[in-house]
Write an enzyme that holds these catalytic residues in place. Sequence first.
Site, PDB file in Angstrom:
ATOM      1  N   GLU A 293      -2.878 -10.486   3.584  1.00 13.35           N
ATOM      2  CA  GLU A 293      -4.276  -9.985   4.816  1.00 13.35           C
ATOM      3  C   GLU A 293      -5.083 -10.649   4.668  1.00 13.35           C
ATOM      4  O   GLU A 293      -6.024 -11.363   5.693  1.00 13.35           O
ATOM      5  CB  GLU A 293      -4.965  -8.642   4.170  1.00 13.35           C
ATOM      6  CG  GLU A 293      -4.498  -7.317   4.686  1.00 13.35           C
ATOM      7  CD  GLU A 293      -3.336  -7.155   3.383  1.00 13.35           C
ATOM      8  OE1 GLU A 293      -2.990  -7.597   3.029  1.00 13.35           O
ATOM      9  OE2 GLU A 293      -2.231  -6.048   3.932  1.00 13.35           O
TER      10      GLU A 293
ATOM     11  N   GLU B  27       1.255  -1.154   0.264  1.00  9.98           N
ATOM     12  CA  GLU B  27      -0.223  -0.072  -0.244  1.00  9.98           C
ATOM     13  C   GLU B  27       1.283   1.047   0.627  1.00  9.98           C
ATOM     14  O   GLU B  27       0.517   1.969  -0.460  1.00  9.98           O
ATOM     15  CB  GLU B  27      -0.814   0.298   1.327  1.00  9.98           C
ATOM     16  CG  GLU B  27      -1.814  -1.455   1.057  1.00  9.98           C
ATOM     17  CD  GLU B  27      -2.741  -1.541   2.466  1.00  9.98           C
ATOM     18  OE1 GLU B  27      -2.556  -1.443   3.133  1.00  9.98           O
ATOM     19  OE2 GLU B  27      -4.110  -1.789   1.943  1.00  9.98           O
TER      20      GLU B  27
END
Length: 255
Positions: A131, A111
Amino acid sequence: MPDKPLLIEVNDRIATLTMNRPDKRNAMSDALLGALDAFFAAPPDGVRVVVLTGAGGHYCAGLDLSQHKARDAEATMRHSRHWHSVMDRIQLGGLPVVSAMAGAVMGGGLELATSTHVRVAEPSCKFQLPEGRRGIFVGGGATVRVGRILGADRMTEMMLTGRIYGPEDAVRLGLAHYAVDEGAALAKAYELAEKIADNASLSNYIMVQGIARIEGMSAQDGLFAESLCAAITQTSPDAYEGLAAFLEKRAPQFR
Ligand code: 1HE
Protein backbone atom coordinates in the site's frame (compact mmCIF):
# COMPACT_ATOMS: atom_id res chain seq x y z
CA MET A 1 -22.46 -17.20 -16.81
CA PRO A 2 -19.12 -15.94 -15.41
CA ASP A 3 -17.06 -18.21 -13.15
CA LYS A 4 -17.92 -17.98 -9.49
CA PRO A 5 -15.35 -15.88 -7.60
CA LEU A 6 -15.46 -18.31 -4.65
CA LEU A 7 -15.70 -22.07 -5.05
CA ILE A 8 -17.22 -23.87 -2.06
CA GLU A 9 -16.83 -27.59 -1.52
CA VAL A 10 -18.09 -29.30 1.59
CA ASN A 11 -16.69 -32.71 2.41
CA ASP A 12 -18.12 -33.97 5.69
CA ARG A 13 -16.61 -31.82 8.48
CA ILE A 14 -14.34 -29.70 6.28
CA ALA A 15 -15.34 -26.96 3.84
CA THR A 16 -12.84 -25.85 1.22
CA LEU A 17 -13.16 -22.29 -0.04
CA THR A 18 -11.13 -21.51 -3.17
CA MET A 19 -10.75 -17.91 -4.26
CA ASN A 20 -11.24 -18.29 -7.97
CA ARG A 21 -9.98 -15.31 -9.94
CA PRO A 22 -6.67 -16.81 -11.10
CA ASP A 23 -6.29 -14.42 -14.06
CA LYS A 24 -6.35 -11.55 -11.51
CA ARG A 25 -4.17 -13.39 -8.98
CA ASN A 26 -7.33 -13.72 -6.85
CA ALA A 27 -7.50 -9.96 -6.25
CA MET A 28 -10.36 -9.22 -3.86
CA SER A 29 -13.31 -7.93 -5.87
CA ASP A 30 -16.51 -6.80 -4.18
CA ALA A 31 -18.12 -10.05 -5.38
CA LEU A 32 -15.39 -12.21 -3.84
CA LEU A 33 -15.54 -10.31 -0.54
CA GLY A 34 -19.33 -10.65 -0.58
CA ALA A 35 -19.12 -14.40 -1.19
CA LEU A 36 -16.69 -14.86 1.71
CA ASP A 37 -18.96 -12.79 3.94
CA ALA A 38 -22.02 -14.82 2.94
CA PHE A 39 -20.29 -18.14 3.65
CA PHE A 40 -19.05 -17.14 7.10
CA ALA A 41 -22.39 -15.53 7.99
CA ALA A 42 -24.15 -18.88 7.59
CA PRO A 43 -21.73 -21.82 7.28
CA PRO A 44 -23.39 -25.13 6.37
CA ASP A 45 -24.44 -27.33 9.30
CA GLY A 46 -21.87 -29.94 10.22
CA VAL A 47 -18.84 -27.98 8.98
CA ARG A 48 -16.24 -27.84 11.76
CA VAL A 49 -13.20 -26.41 9.96
CA VAL A 50 -12.65 -24.31 6.84
CA VAL A 51 -9.67 -24.54 4.50
CA LEU A 52 -9.17 -21.31 2.54
CA THR A 53 -6.99 -21.25 -0.56
CA GLY A 54 -6.57 -19.61 -3.96
CA ALA A 55 -6.72 -20.96 -7.51
CA GLY A 56 -3.84 -20.72 -9.99
CA GLY A 57 -0.81 -20.58 -7.72
CA HIS A 58 -1.72 -17.44 -5.76
CA TYR A 59 -3.54 -16.92 -2.47
CA CYS A 60 -4.76 -13.31 -2.90
CA ALA A 61 -3.14 -10.21 -4.45
CA GLY A 62 -5.14 -7.84 -2.25
CA LEU A 63 -7.77 -5.29 -3.12
CA ASP A 64 -8.85 -5.42 -6.77
CA LEU A 65 -7.20 -2.19 -7.83
CA SER A 66 -9.26 -2.08 -11.05
CA GLN A 67 -12.38 -1.62 -8.89
CA HIS A 68 -10.71 1.05 -6.82
CA LYS A 69 -12.78 4.16 -7.28
CA ALA A 70 -11.94 7.67 -6.21
CA ARG A 71 -13.84 7.68 -2.93
CA ASP A 72 -14.41 10.57 -0.57
CA ALA A 73 -13.52 10.23 3.10
CA GLU A 74 -16.92 8.88 4.10
CA ALA A 75 -17.01 6.25 1.36
CA THR A 76 -13.42 5.21 2.13
CA MET A 77 -14.27 4.87 5.81
CA ARG A 78 -17.35 2.78 4.98
CA HIS A 79 -15.33 0.59 2.56
CA SER A 80 -12.63 -0.03 5.16
CA ARG A 81 -15.17 -0.74 7.91
CA HIS A 82 -16.89 -3.25 5.62
CA TRP A 83 -13.59 -5.09 5.18
CA HIS A 84 -13.20 -5.04 8.97
CA SER A 85 -16.60 -6.60 9.48
CA VAL A 86 -15.86 -9.41 7.00
CA MET A 87 -12.39 -10.08 8.46
CA ASP A 88 -13.89 -10.05 11.99
CA ARG A 89 -16.50 -12.57 10.91
CA ILE A 90 -13.73 -14.84 9.65
CA GLN A 91 -11.48 -14.42 12.68
CA LEU A 92 -14.08 -14.36 15.45
CA GLY A 93 -17.04 -16.18 13.92
CA GLY A 94 -16.35 -19.44 15.74
CA LEU A 95 -15.11 -21.70 12.90
CA PRO A 96 -11.37 -22.44 12.75
CA VAL A 97 -9.93 -21.46 9.34
CA VAL A 98 -6.73 -22.90 7.85
CA SER A 99 -5.10 -20.97 4.97
CA ALA A 100 -3.19 -22.91 2.30
CA MET A 101 -1.08 -20.26 0.62
CA ALA A 102 1.07 -19.89 -2.50
CA GLY A 103 2.22 -16.88 -4.51
CA ALA A 104 0.83 -13.47 -3.62
CA VAL A 105 -0.25 -12.89 -0.02
CA MET A 106 -0.30 -9.16 -0.49
CA GLY A 107 -2.09 -6.14 0.91
CA GLY A 108 -5.67 -7.18 1.58
CA GLY A 109 -4.53 -10.76 0.92
CA LEU A 110 -2.27 -10.58 3.97
CA GLU A 111 -5.09 -8.92 5.93
CA LEU A 112 -7.29 -11.88 4.97
CA ALA A 113 -4.61 -14.44 5.83
CA THR A 114 -4.04 -12.93 9.27
CA SER A 115 -7.78 -13.17 9.94
CA THR A 116 -7.43 -16.95 9.58
CA HIS A 117 -6.11 -19.10 12.39
CA VAL A 118 -3.56 -21.47 10.85
CA ARG A 119 -1.39 -20.49 7.89
CA VAL A 120 0.58 -22.86 5.67
CA ALA A 121 3.00 -21.34 3.14
CA GLU A 122 4.59 -22.76 -0.02
CA PRO A 123 8.04 -21.54 -1.21
CA SER A 124 6.44 -19.26 -3.84
CA CYS A 125 4.69 -17.18 -1.16
CA LYS A 126 5.35 -13.46 -1.17
CA PHE A 127 4.10 -11.63 1.91
CA GLN A 128 3.92 -7.91 1.27
CA LEU A 129 2.04 -4.76 2.27
CA PRO A 130 2.49 -2.74 -0.95
CA GLU A 131 0.00 0.00 0.00
CA GLY A 132 2.76 2.45 0.92
CA ARG A 133 4.16 2.07 -2.61
CA ARG A 134 0.75 2.74 -4.17
CA GLY A 135 0.04 6.01 -2.36
CA ILE A 136 -2.55 4.48 -0.04
CA PHE A 137 -2.72 2.95 3.45
CA VAL A 138 -3.92 -0.39 4.75
CA GLY A 139 -7.65 -0.53 5.52
CA GLY A 140 -8.57 -4.18 5.96
CA GLY A 141 -7.24 -4.65 9.48
CA ALA A 142 -3.46 -4.91 9.01
CA THR A 143 -2.50 -2.34 11.64
CA VAL A 144 -4.20 -4.51 14.24
CA ARG A 145 -3.64 -8.05 12.97
CA VAL A 146 -0.31 -7.79 11.14
CA GLY A 147 0.84 -5.13 13.63
CA ARG A 148 0.20 -7.45 16.57
CA ILE A 149 2.04 -10.31 14.91
CA LEU A 150 5.06 -8.33 13.73
CA GLY A 151 5.00 -5.42 16.18
CA ALA A 152 4.47 -1.83 15.04
CA ASP A 153 8.17 -1.33 14.35
CA ARG A 154 8.55 -4.19 11.85
CA MET A 155 5.21 -3.44 10.20
CA THR A 156 6.22 0.19 9.69
CA GLU A 157 9.49 -0.90 8.08
CA MET A 158 7.64 -3.46 5.94
CA MET A 159 5.25 -0.81 4.64
CA LEU A 160 7.83 1.94 4.20
CA THR A 161 10.18 -0.18 2.13
CA GLY A 162 7.64 -2.44 0.40
CA ARG A 163 9.74 -5.37 1.59
CA ILE A 164 8.65 -8.88 0.60
CA TYR A 165 8.99 -11.71 3.12
CA GLY A 166 9.28 -15.31 1.91
CA PRO A 167 7.87 -18.30 3.79
CA GLU A 168 10.87 -19.03 6.04
CA ASP A 169 10.91 -15.44 7.30
CA ALA A 170 7.11 -15.50 7.52
CA VAL A 171 7.25 -18.53 9.83
CA ARG A 172 10.03 -16.95 11.90
CA LEU A 173 7.99 -13.76 12.30
CA GLY A 174 4.60 -15.42 12.75
CA LEU A 175 2.92 -14.42 9.47
CA ALA A 176 2.76 -18.13 8.68
CA HIS A 177 2.90 -21.20 10.94
CA TYR A 178 4.19 -23.87 8.54
CA ALA A 179 6.51 -23.70 5.51
CA VAL A 180 6.04 -26.65 3.15
CA ASP A 181 7.23 -27.71 -0.32
CA GLU A 182 5.70 -26.26 -3.46
CA GLY A 183 2.32 -27.86 -4.10
CA ALA A 184 2.11 -29.28 -0.57
CA ALA A 185 0.12 -26.57 1.24
CA LEU A 186 -3.32 -28.00 0.65
CA ALA A 187 -2.36 -31.50 1.87
CA LYS A 188 -0.80 -30.02 5.02
CA ALA A 189 -3.86 -27.80 5.51
CA TYR A 190 -6.17 -30.84 5.36
CA GLU A 191 -3.96 -32.78 7.78
CA LEU A 192 -4.19 -29.87 10.25
CA ALA A 193 -7.90 -29.34 9.58
CA GLU A 194 -8.64 -33.00 10.42
CA LYS A 195 -6.76 -32.63 13.71
CA ILE A 196 -8.70 -29.47 14.55
CA ALA A 197 -12.00 -31.10 13.57
CA ASP A 198 -11.26 -33.91 16.06
CA ASN A 199 -11.32 -31.38 18.94
CA ALA A 200 -14.54 -30.78 20.83
CA SER A 201 -16.42 -28.16 18.82
CA LEU A 202 -17.11 -26.03 21.90
CA SER A 203 -13.36 -25.89 22.67
CA ASN A 204 -12.66 -24.79 19.09
CA TYR A 205 -15.46 -22.24 19.25
CA ILE A 206 -14.15 -20.74 22.49
CA MET A 207 -10.53 -20.71 21.24
CA VAL A 208 -11.56 -18.86 18.08
CA GLN A 209 -13.96 -16.52 19.88
CA GLY A 210 -11.88 -15.93 22.97
CA ILE A 211 -8.12 -15.75 22.52
CA ALA A 212 -7.91 -12.86 20.03
CA ARG A 213 -10.50 -10.87 21.98
CA ILE A 214 -8.68 -11.41 25.27
CA GLU A 215 -5.49 -10.07 23.63
CA GLY A 216 -7.29 -6.73 23.26
CA MET A 217 -8.33 -6.58 26.94
CA SER A 218 -6.48 -5.33 29.99
CA ALA A 219 -4.73 -8.11 31.91
CA GLN A 220 -7.37 -8.11 34.66
CA ASP A 221 -10.30 -8.19 32.19
CA GLY A 222 -8.51 -10.88 30.17
CA LEU A 223 -8.02 -13.09 33.20
CA PHE A 224 -11.69 -12.71 34.13
CA ALA A 225 -12.75 -13.57 30.56
CA GLU A 226 -10.41 -16.58 30.59
CA SER A 227 -12.14 -17.91 33.71
CA LEU A 228 -15.53 -17.53 32.01
CA CYS A 229 -14.22 -19.43 28.96
CA ALA A 230 -12.90 -22.17 31.27
CA ALA A 231 -16.23 -22.35 33.14
CA ILE A 232 -18.14 -22.84 29.90
CA THR A 233 -15.85 -25.44 28.32
CA GLN A 234 -14.91 -27.36 31.47
CA THR A 235 -18.52 -27.99 32.46
CA SER A 236 -19.61 -29.24 29.01
CA PRO A 237 -20.32 -32.94 28.31
CA ASP A 238 -17.34 -33.02 25.94
CA ALA A 239 -15.04 -31.97 28.78
CA TYR A 240 -16.13 -34.98 30.89
CA GLU A 241 -15.65 -37.21 27.84
CA GLY A 242 -12.21 -35.73 27.07
CA LEU A 243 -10.94 -36.23 30.60
CA ALA A 244 -12.47 -39.72 30.92
CA ALA A 245 -10.95 -40.75 27.58
CA PHE A 246 -7.50 -39.62 28.74
CA LEU A 247 -7.74 -41.58 31.99
CA GLU A 248 -9.12 -44.66 30.19
CA LYS A 249 -6.34 -44.40 27.57
CA ARG A 250 -8.72 -44.21 24.60
CA ALA A 251 -9.62 -41.66 21.90
CA PRO A 252 -12.41 -39.28 22.99
CA GLN A 253 -15.83 -39.50 21.35
CA PHE A 254 -16.89 -35.88 21.15
CA ARG A 255 -20.39 -34.85 20.10
C1 1HE B 1 -4.63 -7.32 -10.31
C2 1HE B 1 -4.15 -7.26 -8.97
C3 1HE B 1 -4.85 -6.44 -8.05
C4 1HE B 1 -2.88 -8.57 -10.12
N1 1HE B 1 -5.92 -5.76 -8.51
N2 1HE B 1 -5.70 -6.62 -10.69
N3 1HE B 1 -2.27 -5.33 -4.29
C5 1HE B 1 -1.16 -5.07 -4.97
O1 1HE B 1 -0.70 -3.94 -5.07
C6 1HE B 1 -0.54 -6.23 -5.69
C7 1HE B 1 -0.63 -5.99 -7.19
N4 1HE B 1 -0.21 -7.15 -7.98
C8 1HE B 1 1.09 -7.50 -8.17
O2 1HE B 1 2.01 -6.93 -7.61
C9 1HE B 1 1.34 -8.62 -9.16
O3 1HE B 1 0.20 -8.73 -10.01
C10 1HE B 1 1.57 -9.99 -8.47
C11 1HE B 1 2.95 -9.98 -7.78
C12 1HE B 1 0.47 -10.34 -7.48
C13 1HE B 1 1.55 -11.10 -9.56
O4 1HE B 1 2.49 -10.79 -10.58
P1 1HE B 1 2.41 -11.61 -11.97
O5 1HE B 1 3.59 -11.12 -12.78
O6 1HE B 1 2.26 -13.06 -11.71
O7 1HE B 1 1.04 -11.17 -12.67
P2 1HE B 1 0.63 -9.77 -13.33
O8 1HE B 1 0.90 -9.82 -14.80
O9 1HE B 1 1.17 -8.61 -12.57
O10 1HE B 1 -0.95 -9.79 -13.06
C14 1HE B 1 -1.81 -10.64 -13.80
C15 1HE B 1 -3.13 -9.92 -13.94
O11 1HE B 1 -3.70 -9.78 -12.64
C16 1HE B 1 -2.98 -8.51 -14.48
O12 1HE B 1 -4.14 -8.21 -15.22
P3 1HE B 1 -4.16 -8.24 -16.83
O13 1HE B 1 -5.54 -7.80 -17.17
O14 1HE B 1 -3.07 -7.29 -17.26
O15 1HE B 1 -3.87 -9.66 -17.20
C17 1HE B 1 -2.96 -7.68 -13.23
O16 1HE B 1 -3.41 -6.35 -13.45
C18 1HE B 1 -4.00 -8.41 -12.39
N5 1HE B 1 -3.81 -8.12 -10.97
N6 1HE B 1 -3.06 -8.05 -8.89
C19 1HE B 1 -6.33 -5.86 -9.79
N7 1HE B 1 -4.50 -6.35 -6.78
C20 1HE B 1 -8.80 -3.17 2.33
S1 1HE B 1 -7.66 -2.30 1.58
C21 1HE B 1 -6.50 -3.36 0.92
C22 1HE B 1 -5.53 -2.55 0.10
C23 1HE B 1 -4.73 -3.42 -0.82
O17 1HE B 1 -4.88 -4.59 -0.84
S2 1HE B 1 -3.62 -2.58 -1.77
C24 1HE B 1 -2.62 -3.79 -2.42
C25 1HE B 1 -3.15 -4.32 -3.72
